[in-house]
Design a protein around this motif. Structure first.
Motif, PDB file in Angstrom:
ATOM      1  N   UNK A 116      -2.093 -10.326  -9.310  1.00  0.00           N
ATOM      2  CA  UNK A 116      -3.364 -10.361  -9.588  1.00  0.00           C
ATOM      3  C   UNK A 116      -4.034  -9.050  -9.504  1.00  0.00           C
ATOM      4  N   UNK A 117      -4.557  -8.678 -10.767  1.00  0.00           N
ATOM      5  CA  UNK A 117      -5.118  -7.405 -11.024  1.00  0.00           C
ATOM      6  C   UNK A 117      -6.428  -7.531 -10.735  1.00  0.00           C
ATOM      7  N   UNK A 118      -7.154  -7.128  -9.764  1.00  0.00           N
ATOM      8  CA  UNK A 118      -8.588  -7.377  -9.338  1.00  0.00           C
ATOM      9  C   UNK A 118      -9.513  -6.062  -9.671  1.00  0.00           C
ATOM     10  N   UNK A 119      -8.605  -4.997  -9.680  1.00  0.00           N
ATOM     11  CA  UNK A 119      -9.378  -3.591  -9.604  1.00  0.00           C
ATOM     12  C   UNK A 119     -10.010  -2.966  -8.272  1.00  0.00           C
ATOM     13  N   UNK A 120      -9.464  -3.805  -7.468  1.00  0.00           N
ATOM     14  CA  UNK A 120     -10.113  -3.545  -6.029  1.00  0.00           C
ATOM     15  C   UNK A 120      -9.472  -2.196  -5.432  1.00  0.00           C
ATOM     16  N   UNK A 121      -8.161  -2.101  -5.741  1.00  0.00           N
ATOM     17  CA  UNK A 121      -7.472  -0.816  -5.424  1.00  0.00           C
ATOM     18  C   UNK A 121      -8.409   0.550  -5.723  1.00  0.00           C
ATOM     19  N   UNK A 142      -1.668 -23.069  -3.785  1.00  0.00           N
ATOM     20  CA  UNK A 142      -0.900 -24.432  -3.826  1.00  0.00           C
ATOM     21  C   UNK A 142      -0.470 -24.455  -5.192  1.00  0.00           C
ATOM     22  N   UNK A 143      -1.194 -24.288  -6.258  1.00  0.00           N
ATOM     23  CA  UNK A 143      -0.660 -24.516  -7.622  1.00  0.00           C
ATOM     24  C   UNK A 143       0.600 -23.477  -7.983  1.00  0.00           C
ATOM     25  N   UNK A 144       0.470 -22.229  -7.302  1.00  0.00           N
ATOM     26  CA  UNK A 144       1.607 -21.320  -7.619  1.00  0.00           C
ATOM     27  C   UNK A 144       2.861 -21.934  -7.025  1.00  0.00           C
ATOM     28  N   UNK A 145       2.733 -22.344  -5.688  1.00  0.00           N
ATOM     29  CA  UNK A 145       3.841 -22.621  -4.998  1.00  0.00           C
ATOM     30  C   UNK A 145       4.600 -23.963  -5.787  1.00  0.00           C
ATOM     31  N   UNK A 146       3.705 -24.953  -6.311  1.00  0.00           N
ATOM     32  CA  UNK A 146       4.229 -26.179  -6.865  1.00  0.00           C
ATOM     33  C   UNK A 146       4.763 -25.863  -8.254  1.00  0.00           C
ATOM     34  N   UNK A 147       4.394 -24.563  -8.872  1.00  0.00           N
ATOM     35  CA  UNK A 147       4.955 -24.430 -10.180  1.00  0.00           C
ATOM     36  C   UNK A 147       6.131 -23.304  -9.957  1.00  0.00           C
ATOM     37  N   UNK A 148       6.425 -22.980  -8.794  1.00  0.00           N
ATOM     38  CA  UNK A 148       7.865 -22.277  -8.596  1.00  0.00           C
ATOM     39  C   UNK A 148       7.372 -20.725  -8.797  1.00  0.00           C
ATOM     40  N   UNK A 149       6.539 -20.068  -8.481  1.00  0.00           N
ATOM     41  CA  UNK A 149       6.439 -18.565  -8.344  1.00  0.00           C
ATOM     42  C   UNK A 149       7.419 -18.160  -7.428  1.00  0.00           C
ATOM     43  N   UNK A 150       7.834 -16.851  -8.030  1.00  0.00           N
ATOM     44  CA  UNK A 150       8.921 -16.295  -6.823  1.00  0.00           C
ATOM     45  C   UNK A 150       8.307 -15.423  -5.930  1.00  0.00           C
ATOM     46  N   UNK A 151       7.076 -14.768  -6.379  1.00  0.00           N
ATOM     47  CA  UNK A 151       6.611 -13.806  -5.395  1.00  0.00           C
ATOM     48  C   UNK A 151       5.197 -13.721  -5.978  1.00  0.00           C
ATOM     49  N   UNK A 152       4.212 -13.368  -5.077  1.00  0.00           N
ATOM     50  CA  UNK A 152       2.742 -13.330  -5.320  1.00  0.00           C
ATOM     51  C   UNK A 152       2.219 -12.067  -5.175  1.00  0.00           C
ATOM     52  N   UNK A 153       1.399 -11.290  -5.806  1.00  0.00           N
ATOM     53  CA  UNK A 153       1.086 -10.085  -5.313  1.00  0.00           C
ATOM     54  C   UNK A 153      -0.451  -9.879  -5.566  1.00  0.00           C
ATOM     55  N   UNK A 154      -1.197  -8.994  -5.172  1.00  0.00           N
ATOM     56  CA  UNK A 154      -2.574  -8.785  -5.558  1.00  0.00           C
ATOM     57  C   UNK A 154      -2.863  -6.941  -4.873  1.00  0.00           C
ATOM     58  N   UNK A 155      -3.764  -6.602  -5.771  1.00  0.00           N
ATOM     59  CA  UNK A 155      -4.084  -5.158  -5.751  1.00  0.00           C
ATOM     60  C   UNK A 155      -5.321  -5.150  -4.766  1.00  0.00           C
ATOM     61  N   UNK A 182       0.905  -7.155  -0.961  1.00  0.00           N
ATOM     62  CA  UNK A 182      -0.326  -6.805  -0.793  1.00  0.00           C
ATOM     63  C   UNK A 182      -0.487  -5.271  -0.957  1.00  0.00           C
ATOM     64  N   UNK A 183      -1.872  -4.989  -1.475  1.00  0.00           N
ATOM     65  CA  UNK A 183      -2.385  -3.456  -1.550  1.00  0.00           C
ATOM     66  C   UNK A 183      -1.354  -2.897  -2.682  1.00  0.00           C
ATOM     67  N   UNK A 184      -1.214  -3.522  -3.735  1.00  0.00           N
ATOM     68  CA  UNK A 184      -0.571  -3.098  -4.939  1.00  0.00           C
ATOM     69  C   UNK A 184      -1.740  -1.954  -5.520  1.00  0.00           C
ATOM     70  N   UNK A 185      -1.364  -1.349  -6.661  1.00  0.00           N
ATOM     71  CA  UNK A 185      -2.220  -0.370  -7.236  1.00  0.00           C
ATOM     72  C   UNK A 185      -1.724   0.025  -8.618  1.00  0.00           C
ATOM     73  N   UNK A 186      -2.409   0.193  -9.630  1.00  0.00           N
ATOM     74  CA  UNK A 186      -2.168   0.742 -10.981  1.00  0.00           C
ATOM     75  C   UNK A 186      -1.805  -0.498 -11.960  1.00  0.00           C
TER      76      UNK A 186
END
Length: 218
Positions: A116-121, A142-155, A182-186
Motif C-alpha cells: 500500500x503506497x500512501x506517501x506517508x514515508x 480480512x479480505x486480503x487474508x481470504x483472497x490469499x495474499x502472501x505478504x502485506x506491506x505499507x509505507x 511496515x515502514x516501506x519507502x519509495x
C-alpha cells in the motif's frame, strides 16, 4: 533484458527513532581497525561492528510470533512468503487515513506481496510520522487474508490504527500466517504490477520482528 533493483528500505543509523517510545539503535565498533592491525603482519586491519537495537527498527517484517506466542518466528518463516514474490501496489490518494476493503475488490492478490503506497514515508523521522498515519481497516485485512495474499506491506507508521487500543490488522494477517512489512519507502518507483518483491529477515529463533532490506526487481 536489463533488470533494475529498487531499494524500498529506510536507512538505519545510530540513534534514529522508528517507533515513538522505543529507543533508537546504538551502533559502534566492537573491534576497531587500529586495534585489529596489531594482530597481523601484512598491514591488514578489520572492523567488527556492534549494534544494540530493538527489533522494530527501520523497515521491518513481522512474523506471526510477533502477535501470537505459538506463531511462526523469524526462523520458521517460509522463504516463499518473503522472497521473489509477484508484487502489487495499491496507491492511495493523499489524505486517506482508513483504507477500506473497496480498494482490494477486483484485484488478484492471491500469492502476491500487496503493498500500500500512501506517501506517508515523506514524514519519516519527523514529529508528524506517528500522528494520523494511514492504516488498513480490519475488513481490508480480512479480505486480503481470504483472497490469499502472501505478504502485506505499507509505507506508513503502522498497518493498524495506533490511535486505538486494538490491533485487528496484525491479528488477522499474522493469524493467517501472512507476514507484514511496515515502514516501506519509495513505492512510487514501482509499477502497479509486474515486479518481484523481497523482504527477508535473518533466520532468528525466538523473535517475531526484524529489519529487512526490502527491494523490488523490475
Amino acid at each position: 533484458m536489463t533488470r533494475r533493483i529498487v531499494d524500498l528500505s529506510h536507512l538505519i543509523e545510530d540513534g534514529m527513532i522508528t517507533y515513538a517510545g522505543l529507543p533508537g539503535p546504538h551502533i559502534c565498533d566492537f573491534w576497531t581497525r587500529e586495534a585489529s592491525a596489531e594482530n597481523y603482519d601484512d598491514g591488514a586491519s578489520f572492523q567488527i561492528g556492534r549494534i544494540d537495537m530493538v527489533a522494530n527498527t527501520g523497515t521491518y517484517v513481522d512474523a506471526p510470533f510477533h502477535r501470537f506466542a505459538d506463531g511462526a518466528d523469524l526462523a520458521d518463516l517460509s522463504l516463499d512468503r518473503l522472497a521473489d514474490l509477484p508484487g502489487l501496489v495499491i496507491r492511495m490518494p493523499s489524505g486517506v487515513a482508513a483504507i477500506g476493503p473497496a480498494v482490494v475488490e477486483g484485484r488478484d492478490v492471491a500469492g502476491h506481496a500487496v503493498l500500500f503506497q500512501t506517501g506517508w514515508d515523506a514524514h519519516w523521522r519527523t514529529d508528524r510520522y506517528p500522528i494520523g498515519h494511514p492504516y488498513l481497516e480490519a475488513e481490508t485485512a480480512r479480505l486480503l487474508a481470504q483472497r490469499g495474499a502472501a505478504l502485506v506491506g505499507i509505507d506508513s507508521y503502522n498497518i493498524d490504527n495506533t490511535g486505538a487500543r486494538t490491533r485487528p490488522v496484525h491479528t488477522i494477517l499474522l493469524g493467517a500466517g501472512i507476514p507484514i512489512c511496515e515502514h516501506l519507502t519509495g513505492l512510487e518507483q514501482l509499477p502497479d504490477r509486474d515486479f518481484r518483491f523481497f523482504a527477508v529477515p535473518p533466520k532468528i529463533r525466538g523473535m517475531g520482528t526484524f529489519p529487512v532490506r526490502a527491494h523490488a526487481l523490475l
